[in-house]
Design a protein around this motif. Structure first.
Motif, mmCIF file in Angstrom:
data_model
loop_
_atom_site.group_PDB
_atom_site.id
_atom_site.type_symbol
_atom_site.label_atom_id
_atom_site.label_comp_id
_atom_site.label_asym_id
_atom_site.label_seq_id
_atom_site.Cartn_x
_atom_site.Cartn_y
_atom_site.Cartn_z
ATOM 1 N N SER A 1 -11.581 6.093 -4.267
ATOM 2 C CA SER A 1 -11.780 5.753 -5.683
ATOM 3 C C SER A 1 -13.220 5.996 -6.103
ATOM 4 O O SER A 1 -13.484 6.509 -7.205
ATOM 5 C CB SER A 1 -11.399 4.288 -5.928
ATOM 6 O OG SER A 1 -10.038 4.061 -5.624
ATOM 7 N N ASN B 1 0.827 -1.207 0.000
ATOM 8 C CA ASN B 1 0.000 0.000 0.000
ATOM 9 C C ASN B 1 0.862 1.259 0.000
ATOM 10 O O ASN B 1 0.539 2.257 -0.652
ATOM 11 C CB ASN B 1 -0.914 0.004 1.228
ATOM 12 C CG ASN B 1 -1.899 -1.144 1.222
ATOM 13 O OD1 ASN B 1 -2.243 -1.675 0.174
ATOM 14 N ND2 ASN B 1 -2.347 -1.553 2.405
ATOM 15 N N TYR C 1 -3.302 -4.595 -8.402
ATOM 16 C CA TYR C 1 -3.477 -4.065 -7.049
ATOM 17 C C TYR C 1 -4.915 -4.226 -6.571
ATOM 18 O O TYR C 1 -5.153 -4.392 -5.369
ATOM 19 C CB TYR C 1 -3.078 -2.589 -7.007
ATOM 20 C CG TYR C 1 -3.173 -2.016 -5.616
ATOM 21 C CD1 TYR C 1 -2.211 -2.333 -4.656
ATOM 22 C CD2 TYR C 1 -4.229 -1.180 -5.258
ATOM 23 C CE1 TYR C 1 -2.303 -1.824 -3.373
ATOM 24 C CE2 TYR C 1 -4.320 -0.671 -3.980
ATOM 25 C CZ TYR C 1 -3.355 -0.995 -3.043
ATOM 26 O OH TYR C 1 -3.454 -0.497 -1.768
ATOM 27 N N PHE C 2 -5.877 -4.181 -7.487
ATOM 28 C CA PHE C 2 -7.275 -4.385 -7.104
ATOM 29 C C PHE C 2 -7.455 -5.727 -6.401
ATOM 30 O O PHE C 2 -8.069 -5.813 -5.335
ATOM 31 C CB PHE C 2 -8.170 -4.296 -8.338
ATOM 32 C CG PHE C 2 -9.593 -4.714 -8.082
ATOM 33 C CD1 PHE C 2 -10.478 -3.865 -7.455
ATOM 34 C CD2 PHE C 2 -10.051 -5.973 -8.475
ATOM 35 C CE1 PHE C 2 -11.792 -4.248 -7.214
ATOM 36 C CE2 PHE C 2 -11.356 -6.364 -8.239
ATOM 37 C CZ PHE C 2 -12.228 -5.502 -7.607
ATOM 38 N N PHE C 3 -6.883 -6.776 -7.004
ATOM 39 C CA PHE C 3 -6.990 -8.104 -6.383
ATOM 40 C C PHE C 3 -6.166 -8.176 -5.100
ATOM 41 O O PHE C 3 -6.571 -8.837 -4.132
ATOM 42 C CB PHE C 3 -6.546 -9.180 -7.366
ATOM 43 C CG PHE C 3 -7.489 -9.371 -8.529
ATOM 44 C CD1 PHE C 3 -8.745 -9.927 -8.347
ATOM 45 C CD2 PHE C 3 -7.132 -8.976 -9.809
ATOM 46 C CE1 PHE C 3 -9.629 -10.103 -9.401
ATOM 47 C CE2 PHE C 3 -8.007 -9.138 -10.881
ATOM 48 C CZ PHE C 3 -9.257 -9.699 -10.675
ATOM 49 N N SER D 1 -10.998 2.422 -1.223
ATOM 50 C CA SER D 1 -12.262 2.164 -1.920
ATOM 51 C C SER D 1 -13.123 3.412 -1.990
ATOM 52 O O SER D 1 -13.669 3.751 -3.048
ATOM 53 C CB SER D 1 -13.029 1.040 -1.216
ATOM 54 O OG SER D 1 -12.280 -0.150 -1.204
ATOM 55 N N LEU E 1 -5.673 -5.674 -3.068
ATOM 56 C CA LEU E 1 -6.421 -4.938 -2.052
ATOM 57 C C LEU E 1 -7.556 -5.788 -1.484
ATOM 58 O O LEU E 1 -7.804 -5.774 -0.265
ATOM 59 C CB LEU E 1 -6.979 -3.649 -2.663
ATOM 60 C CG LEU E 1 -7.672 -2.678 -1.706
ATOM 61 C CD1 LEU E 1 -6.678 -2.150 -0.682
ATOM 62 C CD2 LEU E 1 -8.297 -1.519 -2.478
ATOM 63 N N ILE E 2 -8.231 -6.531 -2.349
ATOM 64 C CA ILE E 2 -9.276 -7.446 -1.878
ATOM 65 C C ILE E 2 -8.660 -8.503 -0.953
ATOM 66 O O ILE E 2 -9.212 -8.824 0.112
ATOM 67 C CB ILE E 2 -9.987 -8.130 -3.064
ATOM 68 C CG1 ILE E 2 -10.725 -7.098 -3.929
ATOM 69 C CG2 ILE E 2 -10.951 -9.203 -2.564
ATOM 70 C CD1 ILE E 2 -11.842 -6.388 -3.230
ATOM 71 N N TYR F 1 -14.323 8.663 -8.926
ATOM 72 C CA TYR F 1 -14.891 8.096 -10.150
ATOM 73 C C TYR F 1 -16.338 8.529 -10.362
ATOM 74 O O TYR F 1 -16.753 8.799 -11.497
ATOM 75 C CB TYR F 1 -14.821 6.573 -10.104
ATOM 76 C CG TYR F 1 -15.113 5.912 -11.432
ATOM 77 C CD1 TYR F 1 -14.100 5.679 -12.352
ATOM 78 C CD2 TYR F 1 -16.411 5.539 -11.776
ATOM 79 C CE1 TYR F 1 -14.362 5.080 -13.578
ATOM 80 C CE2 TYR F 1 -16.686 4.949 -13.001
ATOM 81 C CZ TYR F 1 -15.657 4.719 -13.895
ATOM 82 O OH TYR F 1 -15.920 4.144 -15.113
ATOM 83 N N LEU G 1 -7.535 3.979 -13.802
ATOM 84 C CA LEU G 1 -8.255 3.043 -12.934
ATOM 85 C C LEU G 1 -8.802 1.860 -13.719
ATOM 86 O O LEU G 1 -8.814 0.721 -13.232
ATOM 87 C CB LEU G 1 -9.394 3.773 -12.225
ATOM 88 C CG LEU G 1 -10.094 3.023 -11.092
ATOM 89 C CD1 LEU G 1 -9.155 2.854 -9.902
ATOM 90 C CD2 LEU G 1 -11.350 3.764 -10.651
ATOM 91 N N VAL H 1 -2.907 -1.433 -11.857
ATOM 92 C CA VAL H 1 -4.078 -1.185 -11.011
ATOM 93 C C VAL H 1 -4.926 -2.446 -10.899
ATOM 94 O O VAL H 1 -5.479 -2.748 -9.835
ATOM 95 C CB VAL H 1 -4.905 -0.013 -11.567
ATOM 96 C CG1 VAL H 1 -6.195 0.171 -10.767
ATOM 97 C CG2 VAL H 1 -4.093 1.277 -11.541
ATOM 98 N N LEU H 2 -5.034 -3.204 -11.988
ATOM 99 C CA LEU H 2 -5.777 -4.463 -11.951
ATOM 100 C C LEU H 2 -5.156 -5.430 -10.951
ATOM 101 O O LEU H 2 -5.858 -6.050 -10.140
ATOM 102 C CB LEU H 2 -5.812 -5.091 -13.344
ATOM 103 C CG LEU H 2 -6.503 -6.461 -13.447
ATOM 104 C CD1 LEU H 2 -7.975 -6.351 -13.082
ATOM 105 C CD2 LEU H 2 -6.331 -7.047 -14.849
#
Length: 263
Positions: free
Chosen positions: A236, A133, A188-190, A233, A192-193, A240, A179, A185-186
């Motif tokens: 973003s 992070n 990092y999205f997973f 979250s 972050l989950i 967005y 984004l 970013v893709l």
């Protein structure tokens, strides 16, 4: 069974309060950019003092530091970077403190999955997510800024300065493009989950074990892991979906001063 691990503190009312607080924090940090720029202004004044006594090397160092601080606060998402750094560093501090306190040694997870992981391994992974992070926030800001500059080139916009304004439509469009289409970013999205699930499960293991105390450093590390997820979250979501959360960017130098033109 998984739902039984939800801590009382994550009730709907608490989440709503967190949303309200985070929304307020975005406006506070956007309105306090001049405060965040104070180190750069201090370095600038230091450089002027050094110039008056013919101290060239220190003047150059101060001027360079001032330029870096000013350009950082002028870029979009600087408030997110500051919040992310604070949240991640605090989480790392709690993780480090947890590894050195006796209470952690006596904390044994009773859940079968938690017992196979162990609290020390859980903390190590938690530290890894906090470091990720810490790195992602400035990288994401850099990607958005480069996309803004790329869009300005495509639109043949010339911001020669010394003071110019980047339209909010360009800022918002660059944020959405990065984004949605950046492969980093893709990933990092997973991640972050995964960090949210890891923090959630760790919190459940700590709550279920009589030998663990949620108020110890390990418990605070779990709290901070959840806080960062909601911070990223909600930030973003606001950028967005809410045009009011983005604004034009005022830059104090020609756009060329921020680095070579992106390819």
């Amino acid at each position: 069974h998984f739902g039984s691990r939800i801590p009382v503190g994550l009730s709907a009312g608490a989440c709503l309060s967190a949303y309200t607080l985070l929304a307020a924090m975005i406006y506070i940090f956007n309105g306090a950019k001049s405060l965040c720029a104070l180190p750069g202004q201090a370095c600038s004044e230091c450089g002027k003092c050094c110039a008056s006594v013919n101290c060239g090397p220190i003047k150059d160092c101060c001027d360079s530091s001032s330029k870096s601080c000013t350009q950082f606060t002028e870029k979009p998402l600087s408030s997110f970077v500051i919040l992310a750094w604070i949240c991640s560093l605090v989480e790392l501090w709690f993780c480090y403190s947890a590894m050195s306190e006796p209470a952690t040694k006596s904390c044994v997870f009773t859940d079968s999955t938690g017992a196979s992981v162990g609290i020390e391994n859980w903390i190590y992974v938690q530290m890894g997510f906090a470091i990720l992070n810490l790195i992602f926030a400035p990288w994401f800001q850099h990607q958005v800024w480069e996309q803004i500059r790329r869009d300005l080139v495509d639109k043949q916009s010339v911001l020669s300065g010394p003071s110019s304004s980047v339209p909010k439509e360009v800022v918002s469009g660059a944020f959405k493009h990065v984004l949605l289409y950046d492969i980093g970013v893709l990933f990092y999205f997973f991640a972050l989950i995964a960090s949210f699930v890891w923090s959630w499960m760790g919190g459940g293991w700590i709550h279920e074990s009589a030998s663990c105390n949620v108020d110890d450093n390990a418990g605070w590390a779990y709290y901070m892991g959840l806080c960062f997820f909601w911070l990223a979250s909600f930030y973003s979501f606001c950028w967005y979906c809410c045009p009011c959360c983005t604004s034009s960017v005022q830059i104090s130098a020609p756009i060329q001063a921020y680095g070579p033109a992106p390819s």
